[in-house]
Design a protein around this motif. Structure first.
Motif, PDB file in Angstrom:
ATOM      1  N   ALA A 187      15.399   0.180  -2.312  1.00 13.89           N
ATOM      2  CA  ALA A 187      16.009   1.058  -3.308  1.00 13.89           C
ATOM      3  C   ALA A 187      15.566   2.491  -3.082  1.00 13.89           C
ATOM      4  CB  ALA A 187      15.625   0.623  -4.720  1.00 13.89           C
ATOM      5  N   ALA A 188      16.354   3.426  -3.604  1.00  7.81           N
ATOM      6  CA  ALA A 188      15.928   4.820  -3.691  1.00  7.81           C
ATOM      7  C   ALA A 188      15.066   4.973  -4.929  1.00  7.81           C
ATOM      8  CB  ALA A 188      17.146   5.736  -3.775  1.00  7.81           C
ATOM      9  N   ILE A 189      13.967   5.675  -4.814  1.00  8.49           N
ATOM     10  CA  ILE A 189      13.055   5.790  -5.946  1.00  8.49           C
ATOM     11  C   ILE A 189      13.726   6.493  -7.125  1.00  8.49           C
ATOM     12  CG2 ILE A 189      12.005   8.007  -5.271  1.00  8.49           C
ATOM     13  CD1 ILE A 189      10.240   4.897  -6.802  1.00  8.49           C
ATOM     14  N   GLN A 190      14.708   7.366  -6.841  1.00  6.08           N
ATOM     15  CA  GLN A 190      15.414   8.053  -7.925  1.00  6.08           C
ATOM     16  C   GLN A 190      16.181   7.077  -8.811  1.00  6.08           C
ATOM     17  OE1 GLN A 190      15.492   8.781  -4.655  1.00  6.08           O
ATOM     18  NE2 GLN A 190      15.880  10.964  -4.266  1.00  6.08           N
ATOM     19  N   GLU A 191      16.553   5.916  -8.246  1.00  8.22           N
ATOM     20  CA  GLU A 191      17.334   4.926  -8.990  1.00  8.22           C
ATOM     21  C   GLU A 191      16.494   3.719  -9.390  1.00  8.22           C
ATOM     22  OE1 GLU A 191      20.409   4.032  -6.248  1.00  8.22           O
ATOM     23  OE2 GLU A 191      21.224   6.081  -6.250  1.00  8.22           O
ATOM     24  N   PHE A 192      15.249   3.703  -9.016  1.00  6.39           N
ATOM     25  CA  PHE A 192      14.381   2.557  -9.273  1.00  6.39           C
ATOM     26  C   PHE A 192      13.847   2.608 -10.699  1.00  6.39           C
ATOM     27  CE2 PHE A 192       9.993   0.834  -9.287  1.00  6.39           C
ATOM     28  CZ  PHE A 192      10.282  -0.491  -8.973  1.00  6.39           C
ATOM     29  N   SER A 193      13.816   1.450 -11.348  1.00  7.65           N
ATOM     30  CA  SER A 193      13.248   1.361 -12.692  1.00  7.65           C
ATOM     31  C   SER A 193      12.360   0.128 -12.782  1.00  7.65           C
ATOM     32  CB  SER A 193      14.353   1.289 -13.753  1.00  7.65           C
ATOM     33  OG  SER A 193      15.147   0.131 -13.567  1.00  7.65           O
ATOM     34  N   SER A 194      11.477   0.131 -13.753  1.00  4.84           N
ATOM     35  CA  SER A 194      10.537  -0.969 -13.930  1.00  4.84           C
ATOM     36  C   SER A 194      10.291  -1.188 -15.415  1.00  4.84           C
ATOM     37  CB  SER A 194       9.217  -0.653 -13.222  1.00  4.84           C
ATOM     38  OG  SER A 194       8.257  -1.641 -13.481  1.00  4.84           O
ATOM     39  N   ASP A 195      10.082  -2.450 -15.792  1.00  7.64           N
ATOM     40  CA  ASP A 195       9.799  -2.763 -17.193  1.00  7.64           C
ATOM     41  C   ASP A 195       8.433  -2.252 -17.627  1.00  7.64           C
ATOM     42  OD1 ASP A 195      12.244  -4.039 -17.420  1.00  7.64           O
ATOM     43  OD2 ASP A 195      11.432  -6.009 -16.910  1.00  7.64           O
ATOM     44  N   GLU A 196       7.523  -2.150 -16.664  1.00 11.28           N
ATOM     45  CA  GLU A 196       6.176  -1.651 -16.942  1.00 11.28           C
ATOM     46  C   GLU A 196       5.887  -0.435 -16.083  1.00 11.28           C
ATOM     47  OE1 GLU A 196       2.879  -4.630 -17.300  1.00 11.28           O
ATOM     48  OE2 GLU A 196       4.396  -5.946 -16.392  1.00 11.28           O
ATOM     49  N   ARG A 197       5.129   0.485 -16.633  1.00 16.69           N
ATOM     50  CA  ARG A 197       4.702   1.634 -15.824  1.00 16.69           C
ATOM     51  C   ARG A 197       3.505   1.250 -14.958  1.00 16.69           C
ATOM     52  NH1 ARG A 197       5.647   7.520 -18.313  1.00 16.69           N
ATOM     53  NH2 ARG A 197       7.693   7.177 -19.244  1.00 16.69           N
ATOM     54  N   TYR A 198       3.284   2.035 -13.931  1.00 21.29           N
ATOM     55  CA  TYR A 198       2.193   1.789 -12.987  1.00 21.29           C
ATOM     56  C   TYR A 198       0.999   2.666 -13.343  1.00 21.29           C
ATOM     57  CZ  TYR A 198       6.062  -0.286 -10.447  1.00 21.29           C
ATOM     58  OH  TYR A 198       7.151  -1.051 -10.106  1.00 21.29           O
ATOM     59  N   ASP A 199      -0.212   2.142 -13.094  1.00 21.74           N
ATOM     60  CA  ASP A 199      -1.396   2.973 -13.352  1.00 21.74           C
ATOM     61  C   ASP A 199      -1.891   3.668 -12.086  1.00 21.74           C
ATOM     62  OD1 ASP A 199      -3.407   0.017 -14.055  1.00 21.74           O
ATOM     63  OD2 ASP A 199      -2.441   0.659 -12.205  1.00 21.74           O
ATOM     64  N   CYS A 200      -1.187   3.456 -10.976  1.00 20.24           N
ATOM     65  CA  CYS A 200      -1.497   4.175  -9.739  1.00 20.24           C
ATOM     66  C   CYS A 200      -0.250   4.223  -8.865  1.00 20.24           C
ATOM     67  CB  CYS A 200      -2.639   3.492  -8.987  1.00 20.24           C
ATOM     68  SG  CYS A 200      -3.114   4.324  -7.456  1.00 20.24           S
ATOM     69  N   ILE A 201       0.007   5.355  -8.268  1.00 23.36           N
ATOM     70  CA  ILE A 201       1.118   5.530  -7.324  1.00 23.36           C
ATOM     71  C   ILE A 201       0.562   6.152  -6.055  1.00 23.36           C
ATOM     72  CG2 ILE A 201       3.249   6.813  -6.857  1.00 23.36           C
ATOM     73  CD1 ILE A 201       3.999   6.473  -9.788  1.00 23.36           C
ATOM     74  N   VAL A 202       1.058   5.682  -4.920  1.00 28.45           N
ATOM     75  CA  VAL A 202       0.680   6.223  -3.613  1.00 28.45           C
ATOM     76  C   VAL A 202       1.956   6.542  -2.852  1.00 28.45           C
ATOM     77  CG1 VAL A 202      -0.537   5.779  -1.453  1.00 28.45           C
ATOM     78  CG2 VAL A 202      -1.412   4.819  -3.585  1.00 28.45           C
ATOM     79  N   THR A 203       2.002   7.695  -2.211  1.00 28.98           N
ATOM     80  CA  THR A 203       3.206   8.043  -1.462  1.00 28.98           C
ATOM     81  C   THR A 203       2.897   8.942  -0.263  1.00 28.98           C
ATOM     82  OG1 THR A 203       5.441   8.991  -1.625  1.00 28.98           O
ATOM     83  CG2 THR A 203       3.730  10.031  -2.966  1.00 28.98           C
ATOM     84  N   ASN A 204       3.584   8.642   0.816  1.00 29.77           N
ATOM     85  CA  ASN A 204       3.611   9.489   2.015  1.00 29.77           C
ATOM     86  C   ASN A 204       5.069   9.881   2.195  1.00 29.77           C
ATOM     87  OD1 ASN A 204       3.334  10.697   4.517  1.00 29.77           O
ATOM     88  ND2 ASN A 204       2.981   8.797   5.631  1.00 29.77           N
TER      89      ASN A 204
END
Length: 240
Positions: free
Chosen positions: A96-113
């Motif tokens: 998926a494209a992150i712009q269109e991605f959704s989740s029922d729960e939020r994350y407590d950590c994100i990592v990205t390159n």
């Protein structure tokens, strides 16, 4: 770092023949250095080969990791690498494209390159353009996505070239993010820095002091790995 069709680490192997973004030293530093302490739910934005997800899973055995990848070939390769690893039960990969991605729960950590070149010359290879250039994920898109997906107390880690990193830090500050930690990467002493790894949060620092660190990849001879680099990567690289 040689760009072979695969790269073998101590606990897993990364096949990369289908990915424009190959295993590289700076991404490995991000995977080993990222602030994932006490994180239970982690999001990897732009999974590529699955490298970051696997490195973090090795460090955080109890965490649940979800990795989002736009490119279908890279998505398939990440699935392959994770399925063949000892960490497969803790990682899910989504196409998926992150712009269109959704989740029922939020994350407590994100990592990205993320794709980071804002103005460099384009490659004739469309996949390389998508992996390296920011059209598929602008800085504004990334900031909006992280704001939407991260918990109020969460932290997120990002790797960027120095010039882009300086620009991004300013944009992040205007969007209400506070820089917590910064690692500046150098190939060796007396060389210009080439990458920044940064940790952001919406929580303002109590003493307003950012933790700044430098890391040299090589000793002065340009061939021997620096002791601090060896210390950081010893759980991953076969040569240490």
């Amino acid at each position: 770092m040689a760009r072979n069709s695969f790269f073998k680490f101590k606990q897993f192997t990364i096949n990369q023949d289908q990915c424009a973004m190959k295993v590289c030293t700076d991404a490995c530093v991000l995977g080993a250095w990222a602030d994932v302490e006490n994180a239970e739910r982690i999001l990897d934005i732009g999974a590529g080969t699955g490298l970051l997800s696997l490195m973090i899973a090795q460090r955080s055995a109890a965490a649940r990791i979800e990795a989002v990848e736009l490119d279908t070939d890279a998505y398939a390769q990440a699935q392959e690498n994770i399925a063949n690893s000892p960490f497969k039960s803790g990682i899910a990969v989504l196409n998926a494209a992150i712009q269109e991605f959704s989740s029922d729960e939020r994350y407590d950590c994100i990592v990205t390159n993320p794709p980071f070149f804002q103005s460099d010359l384009r490659s004739p290879d469309l996949k390389i353009n998508q992996a390296h250039h920011s059209e598929s994920l602008t800085f504004d898109d990334l900031l909006e996505s992280v704001d939407r997906l991260l918990t109020a107390n969460g932290k997120w880690n990002i790797l960027l070239p120095v010039d882009e990193g300086i620009i991004f830090q300013e944009l992040a500050g205007k969007a209400g993010w506070f820089l917590q930690r910064k690692l500046t990467l150098f190939h060796q002493k007396d060389k210009k820095p080439f990458r920044l790894v940064m940790v952001f949060s919406k929580l303002e620092l109590v003493d307003n002091r950012v933790v700044n660190q430098d890391l040299l990849i090589y000793d002065e001879d340009g061939r021997t790995y620096h002791p601090e680099f060896q210390k950081l990567m010893k759980d991953y690289y076969l040569i240490f």
